[in-house]
Design an enzyme around this catalytic site. Structure first.
Site, PDB file in Angstrom:
ATOM      1  N   ARG A   1      10.487  27.488  37.162  1.00  0.00           N
ATOM      2  CA  ARG A   1      11.166  27.256  35.880  1.00  0.00           C
ATOM      3  C   ARG A   1      10.507  26.211  34.997  1.00  0.00           C
ATOM      4  NH1 ARG A   1      15.773  25.566  35.357  1.00  0.00           N
ATOM      5  NH2 ARG A   1      16.273  26.675  33.454  1.00  0.00           N
TER       6      ARG A   1
ATOM      7  N   CYS B   1      -2.658  27.341  44.094  1.00  0.00           N
ATOM      8  CA  CYS B   1      -3.960  27.197  43.453  1.00  0.00           C
ATOM      9  C   CYS B   1      -3.838  27.565  41.980  1.00  0.00           C
ATOM     10  CB  CYS B   1      -4.977  28.082  44.137  1.00  0.00           C
ATOM     11  SG  CYS B   1      -5.238  27.529  45.807  1.00  0.00           S
ATOM     12  N   GLU B   2      -3.277  26.648  41.228  1.00  0.00           N
ATOM     13  CA  GLU B   2      -2.902  26.891  39.838  1.00  0.00           C
ATOM     14  C   GLU B   2      -2.588  25.523  39.270  1.00  0.00           C
ATOM     15  OE1 GLU B   2      -2.592  29.150  36.894  1.00  0.00           O
ATOM     16  OE2 GLU B   2      -2.404  30.394  38.680  1.00  0.00           O
TER      17      GLU B   2
ATOM     18  N   TYR C   1       9.585  27.574  31.343  1.00  0.00           N
ATOM     19  CA  TYR C   1      10.354  27.061  30.192  1.00  0.00           C
ATOM     20  C   TYR C   1      10.255  25.557  29.993  1.00  0.00           C
ATOM     21  CZ  TYR C   1      13.389  30.992  31.869  1.00  0.00           C
ATOM     22  OH  TYR C   1      13.913  32.158  32.330  1.00  0.00           O
TER      23      TYR C   1
ATOM     24  N   GLU D   1      30.306  36.712  31.382  1.00  0.00           N
ATOM     25  CA  GLU D   1      29.461  36.914  32.556  1.00  0.00           C
ATOM     26  C   GLU D   1      28.563  35.714  32.801  1.00  0.00           C
ATOM     27  OE1 GLU D   1      27.846  40.738  31.376  1.00  0.00           O
ATOM     28  OE2 GLU D   1      26.718  39.790  29.766  1.00  0.00           O
ATOM     29  N   PRO D   2      29.162  34.611  33.255  1.00  0.00           N
ATOM     30  CA  PRO D   2      28.379  33.425  33.564  1.00  0.00           C
ATOM     31  C   PRO D   2      27.509  33.624  34.808  1.00  0.00           C
ATOM     32  CG  PRO D   2      30.637  33.144  34.327  1.00  0.00           C
ATOM     33  CD  PRO D   2      30.598  34.435  33.555  1.00  0.00           C
ATOM     34  N   GLY D   3      26.308  33.125  34.765  1.00  0.00           N
ATOM     35  CA  GLY D   3      25.432  33.137  35.937  1.00  0.00           C
ATOM     36  C   GLY D   3      25.158  31.703  36.356  1.00  0.00           C
ATOM     37  N   ARG D   4      24.401  31.016  35.490  1.00  0.00           N
ATOM     38  CA  ARG D   4      23.987  29.647  35.786  1.00  0.00           C
ATOM     39  C   ARG D   4      25.158  28.728  36.127  1.00  0.00           C
ATOM     40  NH1 ARG D   4      19.301  27.738  33.667  1.00  0.00           N
ATOM     41  NH2 ARG D   4      19.435  29.409  32.128  1.00  0.00           N
TER      42      ARG D   4
END
Ligand code: PLP
Length: 431
Positions: free
Chosen positions: A330, A360-361, A334, A290-293
């Site tokens: 992302r 604002c972060e 990570y 089940e590949p996603g990326r």
């Protein structure tokens, strides 16, 4: 270039899937997600062909749709003959609304609610991937109440280290997904499932992590799973018909990242499974991955317009764009790496900048320490590459920013797959 679909045309314009970024930005505005449908299809065909070559008809690749979930993606998956993984009623509903066949939907998740279970059974989805014994009992009750026999796979934690970043590691013993083989926990899990008359236990599932580059990770997983399958046959007399080895092949975000020859890996893996099952005296199971990326990542690019440039002697330099962690969290999550390109691609003097967003972060960083033209200015276009996976699907409305549109590029044409959120969309749920 990083990927075949990124290039510069004869007048130096940056192009994605053969189309000028500048023209697309003019037509659709920024920030803008671009998705190369031809690339998505090519990636599906790579998996489908490799599966057919390696396993014959006894295999099916599923697209893990959490990587990018909207109607057109499911339409493409249906056309390409893929199954799909989902993790919520929202993803299932989106797939069904796209006309995706319910029987080719697998339903994952470690925290399915009673309502989720009722919804998915009623929708007639093909298979539940059951995470734990609590879910097993709830699903048995629901299937019985609806008078059906629900096909399930049982999620097992094989206890191996995929050597990836910790937040994407899901196969080690101490994780929140599945039931560990250790301490006979998985054995009891299977035994319990087999005692439930409204469930058809088709086989086992495992998923050890994401961004897997190491050669032997799937082979190690197979070793653990096949020896567990042998234990199941010897102690419970149960024969595993389907084996789902999860997703996780890594993709290249940087020129310096390794390239994986996925078809070659799958051929080697098939040979390994054949050997191990033969040694164990087990039949070759129906194989799922089940590949996603690796289906959608290199089909995506995000285009931004520069709002502000800050040259700060003695401090960092910043390029601030009209998007940020809201459309791509992302790096914040990570420390994910990205290749960033300036649209003009001019070869003059470069400087080092942090590419940051408009939220604002202070953690709203898209990518730190990148080289961009020293004279970069407001209005310039910036492309962040390989953003097809886990960007749109992780986007938020923080600071009440509307999410960008997703524009599909196919056969030299472009069309809106998800429209831009308007100011009124942002108030649509407020009472
Ligand atoms: C996220 C996930 C996948 C897909 O992983 P990729 O790294 O995107 O290929 C597959 N299976 C499960 C169970 C997942 O959680």
């Amino acid at each position: 270039m990083l990927s075949e679909n990124i290039e510069r045309n004869e007048v130096g314009e940056l192009c994605f899937a053969g189309q000028s970024i500048r023209r697309l930005a003019e037509q659709y505005g920024t920030p803008l997600y671009l998705m190369d449908a031809d690339r998505i299809r090519a990636n599906c065909r790579m998996y489908r062909n490799a599966f057919r070559e390696s396993f014959g008809e006894k295999a099916l690749p599923l697209y893990a749709s959490k990587a990018a979930s909207f109607r057109q993606i499911y339409r493409i998956m249906a056309e390409e003959g893929m199954g799909v993984d989902t993790v919520s009623p929202g993803e299932i509903h989106t797939a069904l609304r796209a006309g995706f066949p319910a029987e080719k939907i697998w339903f994952h998740g470690d925290g399915k609610t009673d309502e989720d279970i009722r919804y998915a059974v009623r929708a007639g989805i093909g298979c539940f991937v059951v995470d734990n014994e609590t879910e097993l009992a709830c699903l048995q009750a629901e299937a019985k109440a609806q008078g059906i026999r629900q096909k399930v796979l049982l999620r097992i934690t094989p206890g191996i280290d995929p050597h990836t970043y910790e937040a994407v590691n899901t196969g080690m013993v101490d994780v929140k997904f599945g039931v560990p083989i250790a301490e006979e926990q998985a054995l009891h899990f299977v035994e319990k499932a087999l005692s439930m008359d409204a469930l058809e236990v088709a086989g086992l599932h495992c998923h050890v992590g994401s961004m897997v580059f190491d050669e032997m990770v799937f082979e190690d997983t197979v070793d653990h799973m096949v020896s567990f399958m042998k234990e199941l046959r010897d102690t419970l007399g149960y024969e595993t018909k389907e084996l789902n080895l999860g997703g996780g092949y890594g993709v290249r975000y940087l020129e310096t990242d390794k390239t994986i020859d996925i078809p070659a890996r799958i051929r080697a893996l098939a040979e390994h499974i054949r050997q191990r099952t033969e040694e164990a005296g087990l039949p070759m199971p129906f194989l799922l991955m089940e590949p996603g990326r690796s289906i959608v990542a290199d089909a995506g690019m995000t285009v931004y317009t520069v709002s502000t440039v800050k040259h700060q002697p003695g401090f960092k330099n910043y390029v601030i764009v009209d998007g940020g962690m809201t459309d791509n969290p992302r790096y914040c999550l990570y420390k994910a790496s990205y290749t960033v390109l300036h649209e003009s691609g001019h070869e003059g003097k470069k400087e080092t900048f942090d590419l940051v967003g408009r939220c604002c972060e202070s953690g709203d960083i898209l990518q730190p320490g990148i080289k961009l033209p020293a004279d970069i200015k407001r209005g310039d276009l910036i492309a962040v590459c390989i953003t097809g996976a886990y960007n749109y699907s992780m986007a938020s409305n923080y600071n009440r920013l509307g999410r960008p549109p997703v524009v599909m590029l196919e056969q030299g044409e472009s069309s809106v797959a998800v429209r831009r959120e308007t100011l009124d969309d942002l108030c649509a749920m407020d009472l």
